[in-house]
Design a protein around this motif. Structure first.
Motif, PDB file in Angstrom:
ATOM      1  N   GLN A  20       0.827  -1.192   0.000  1.00  0.00           N
ATOM      2  CA  GLN A  20       0.000   0.000   0.000  1.00  0.00           C
ATOM      3  C   GLN A  20       0.868   1.252   0.000  1.00  0.00           C
ATOM      4  OE1 GLN A  20      -3.396   0.101  -0.237  1.00  0.00           O
ATOM      5  NE2 GLN A  20      -3.198  -2.088  -0.596  1.00  0.00           N
ATOM      6  N   VAL A  21       0.497   2.205  -0.812  1.00  0.00           N
ATOM      7  CA  VAL A  21       1.211   3.466  -0.888  1.00  0.00           C
ATOM      8  C   VAL A  21       0.459   4.490  -0.044  1.00  0.00           C
ATOM      9  CG1 VAL A  21       2.043   5.293  -2.397  1.00  0.00           C
ATOM     10  CG2 VAL A  21       2.015   2.921  -3.200  1.00  0.00           C
ATOM     11  N   ALA A  22       1.078   4.893   1.059  1.00  0.00           N
ATOM     12  CA  ALA A  22       0.403   5.779   2.005  1.00  0.00           C
ATOM     13  C   ALA A  22       0.550   7.232   1.570  1.00  0.00           C
ATOM     14  CB  ALA A  22       0.966   5.574   3.399  1.00  0.00           C
ATOM     15  N   CYS A  23      -0.056   7.584   0.447  1.00  0.00           N
ATOM     16  CA  CYS A  23      -0.061   8.981   0.032  1.00  0.00           C
ATOM     17  C   CYS A  23      -1.398   9.295  -0.610  1.00  0.00           C
ATOM     18  CB  CYS A  23       1.086   9.283  -0.941  1.00  0.00           C
ATOM     19  SG  CYS A  23       0.848   8.654  -2.611  1.00  0.00           S
ATOM     20  N   SER A  24      -1.730  10.564  -0.666  1.00  0.00           N
ATOM     21  CA  SER A  24      -2.994  11.002  -1.241  1.00  0.00           C
ATOM     22  C   SER A  24      -2.723  11.906  -2.437  1.00  0.00           C
ATOM     23  CB  SER A  24      -3.813  11.771  -0.203  1.00  0.00           C
ATOM     24  OG  SER A  24      -4.069  10.968   0.929  1.00  0.00           O
ATOM     25  N   PRO A  25      -3.646  11.935  -3.411  1.00  0.00           N
ATOM     26  CA  PRO A  25      -3.479  12.844  -4.546  1.00  0.00           C
ATOM     27  C   PRO A  25      -3.791  14.270  -4.141  1.00  0.00           C
ATOM     28  CG  PRO A  25      -5.585  11.744  -4.702  1.00  0.00           C
ATOM     29  CD  PRO A  25      -4.870  11.113  -3.539  1.00  0.00           C
ATOM     30  N   TYR A 153       4.018  26.321   1.229  1.00  0.00           N
ATOM     31  CA  TYR A 153       2.840  26.814   0.514  1.00  0.00           C
ATOM     32  C   TYR A 153       1.530  26.235   1.055  1.00  0.00           C
ATOM     33  CZ  TYR A 153       6.419  28.418  -2.718  1.00  0.00           C
ATOM     34  OH  TYR A 153       7.523  29.033  -3.267  1.00  0.00           O
ATOM     35  N   GLU A 154       1.630  25.625   2.228  1.00  0.00           N
ATOM     36  CA  GLU A 154       0.449  25.123   2.954  1.00  0.00           C
ATOM     37  C   GLU A 154      -0.369  24.136   2.114  1.00  0.00           C
ATOM     38  OE1 GLU A 154      -1.458  28.802   4.026  1.00  0.00           O
ATOM     39  OE2 GLU A 154      -0.313  28.948   5.889  1.00  0.00           O
ATOM     40  N   ILE A 155       0.323  23.175   1.524  1.00  0.00           N
ATOM     41  CA  ILE A 155      -0.336  22.110   0.783  1.00  0.00           C
ATOM     42  C   ILE A 155      -0.398  20.888   1.702  1.00  0.00           C
ATOM     43  CG2 ILE A 155      -0.275  20.629  -1.240  1.00  0.00           C
ATOM     44  CD1 ILE A 155      -0.733  23.579  -1.866  1.00  0.00           C
ATOM     45  N   GLU A 156      -1.580  20.573   2.182  1.00  0.00           N
ATOM     46  CA  GLU A 156      -1.744  19.472   3.117  1.00  0.00           C
ATOM     47  C   GLU A 156      -2.156  18.199   2.391  1.00  0.00           C
ATOM     48  OE1 GLU A 156      -4.397  20.552   6.224  1.00  0.00           O
ATOM     49  OE2 GLU A 156      -3.214  22.283   6.881  1.00  0.00           O
ATOM     50  N   SER A 162       7.201  12.050  -4.493  1.00  0.00           N
ATOM     51  CA  SER A 162       7.038  12.039  -5.945  1.00  0.00           C
ATOM     52  C   SER A 162       5.817  11.218  -6.342  1.00  0.00           C
ATOM     53  CB  SER A 162       8.292  11.470  -6.616  1.00  0.00           C
ATOM     54  OG  SER A 162       8.514  10.127  -6.205  1.00  0.00           O
ATOM     55  N   HIS A 163       5.473  10.241  -5.523  1.00  0.00           N
ATOM     56  CA  HIS A 163       4.324   9.403  -5.836  1.00  0.00           C
ATOM     57  C   HIS A 163       3.013  10.182  -5.700  1.00  0.00           C
ATOM     58  CE1 HIS A 163       3.489   5.181  -6.830  1.00  0.00           C
ATOM     59  NE2 HIS A 163       2.278   5.462  -6.395  1.00  0.00           N
ATOM     60  N   THR A 164       3.019  11.227  -4.884  1.00  0.00           N
ATOM     61  CA  THR A 164       1.849  12.093  -4.775  1.00  0.00           C
ATOM     62  C   THR A 164       1.505  12.687  -6.137  1.00  0.00           C
ATOM     63  OG1 THR A 164       2.433  12.674  -2.496  1.00  0.00           O
ATOM     64  CG2 THR A 164       0.915  14.157  -3.647  1.00  0.00           C
ATOM     65  N   LEU A 165       2.530  13.056  -6.882  1.00  0.00           N
ATOM     66  CA  LEU A 165       2.332  13.664  -8.196  1.00  0.00           C
ATOM     67  C   LEU A 165       1.762  12.642  -9.172  1.00  0.00           C
ATOM     68  CD1 LEU A 165       5.738  15.580  -8.396  1.00  0.00           C
ATOM     69  CD2 LEU A 165       3.626  16.240  -7.206  1.00  0.00           C
ATOM     70  N   LEU A 203      -6.481   3.902  -7.076  1.00  0.00           N
ATOM     71  CA  LEU A 203      -7.244   5.150  -7.026  1.00  0.00           C
ATOM     72  C   LEU A 203      -8.196   5.221  -5.839  1.00  0.00           C
ATOM     73  CD1 LEU A 203      -8.186   5.575 -10.801  1.00  0.00           C
ATOM     74  CD2 LEU A 203      -6.338   6.709  -9.557  1.00  0.00           C
ATOM     75  N   GLY A 204      -8.321   4.111  -5.120  1.00  0.00           N
ATOM     76  CA  GLY A 204      -9.227   4.086  -3.976  1.00  0.00           C
ATOM     77  C   GLY A 204     -10.679   4.023  -4.391  1.00  0.00           C
ATOM     78  N   VAL A 205     -10.941   3.401  -5.559  1.00  0.00           N
ATOM     79  CA  VAL A 205     -12.310   3.292  -6.056  1.00  0.00           C
ATOM     80  C   VAL A 205     -12.993   2.107  -5.384  1.00  0.00           C
ATOM     81  CG1 VAL A 205     -13.772   2.914  -8.069  1.00  0.00           C
ATOM     82  CG2 VAL A 205     -11.703   4.293  -8.279  1.00  0.00           C
ATOM     83  N   THR A 206     -14.059   2.359  -4.682  1.00  0.00           N
ATOM     84  CA  THR A 206     -14.849   1.312  -4.045  1.00  0.00           C
ATOM     85  C   THR A 206     -16.264   1.355  -4.622  1.00  0.00           C
ATOM     86  OG1 THR A 206     -15.617   2.766  -2.275  1.00  0.00           O
ATOM     87  CG2 THR A 206     -13.548   1.558  -1.904  1.00  0.00           C
ATOM     88  N   TRP A 207     -16.988   0.252  -4.489  1.00  0.00           N
ATOM     89  CA  TRP A 207     -18.361   0.247  -5.001  1.00  0.00           C
ATOM     90  C   TRP A 207     -19.218   1.250  -4.236  1.00  0.00           C
ATOM     91  CZ3 TRP A 207     -21.163   0.094  -8.830  1.00  0.00           C
ATOM     92  CH2 TRP A 207     -22.544  -0.089  -8.759  1.00  0.00           C
ATOM     93  N   LYS A 208     -18.949   1.423  -2.949  1.00  0.00           N
ATOM     94  CA  LYS A 208     -19.689   2.407  -2.168  1.00  0.00           C
ATOM     95  C   LYS A 208     -19.492   3.799  -2.761  1.00  0.00           C
ATOM     96  CE  LYS A 208     -20.135   4.324   2.492  1.00  0.00           C
ATOM     97  NZ  LYS A 208     -19.638   4.266   3.898  1.00  0.00           N
TER      98      LYS A 208
END
Length: 217
Positions: A20-25, A153-156, A162-165, A203-208
């Protein structure tokens, strides 16, 4: 509803085991484009200052990451010549593909052209971010500086790297393509994933999530 049924089938299949890659877009408008805007503003205040030259280089590579979705090794190998006045560029090294073409978005070309004039590199054929030996900087060095810029630049976002990109690119492409099973296939192809299940998980796509979207239609 056919697309919903198809994407449900993809999402509900047994997911392949992977780390699992613990980062968010980044949110495209509120975070990525805002980051680019803030960096451009700071560069414009002191365009000849060494810090602004470094900032211009990082801005170009960050934009390249979000507009191409390339992995760190390839991203940090980008040269100015790869991004200037081009609609496509040929990447000769990649984890999945070799000698493949990558589309260079006009907005990325614009950023690269502007920053190349500011930086005035010794050669457009050197990596944009290079060390004293004119080799690409390490992924660790890039991620360290990226986190500093995000903080400034307050990017939370979770675990910026690099994986975030790359994940930002994949998420944005999925959204603009309609968020359906065809969009999933497009992202899979663009990112070089081995299966649509992998991409859905990535992408974190779930049926819900799909169902909630359908209810808003």
């Amino acid at each position: 509803m056919d697309s919903a049924i198809e994407i449900e089938d993809v999402v509900k299949r047994k997911q392949p085991k992977r780390k699992q890659v613990a980062c968010s877009p980044l949110n495209w408008k509120d975070q990525f484009l805002m980051l680019i805007s803030k960096m451009s503003h700071e560069i414009s205040l002191r365009p000849t200052h060494p810090n602004s030259l470094t900032l211009a280089k990082y801005q170009t590579v960050i934009a390249a990451g979000c507009y191409t979705g390339e992995r760190a090794k390839v991203l940090l190998s980008f040269r100015w010549v790869d991004l200037l006045n081009e609609k496509e560029t040929v990447l000769k090294q990649s984890k999945v593909f070799r000698n493949r073409k990558v589309f260079i978005h006009p907005d990325l070309v614009s950023i690269a052209e502007k920053n190349q004039l500011i930086v005035k590199p010794e050669s457009d054929h050197f990596p944009i971010l290079h060390n004293e030996r004119f080799q690409p900087i390490s992924t660790i060095s890039f991620n360290t500086q990226l986190r500093k810029y995000f903080e400034r630049y307050e990017i939370e976002t979770d675990n910026p790297s690099s994986h975030t990109l790359r994940k930002t690119f994949g998420t944005r492409l999925f959204e603009v393509e309609g968020g359906d099973v065809l969009a999933l296939a497009t992202v899979q192809k663009a990112l070089g994933h081995r299966s649509p299940e992998y991409t859905a998980d990535y992408l974190g796509v779930t049926w819900k999530k799909v169902r909630l979207g359908l209810e808003k239609m």
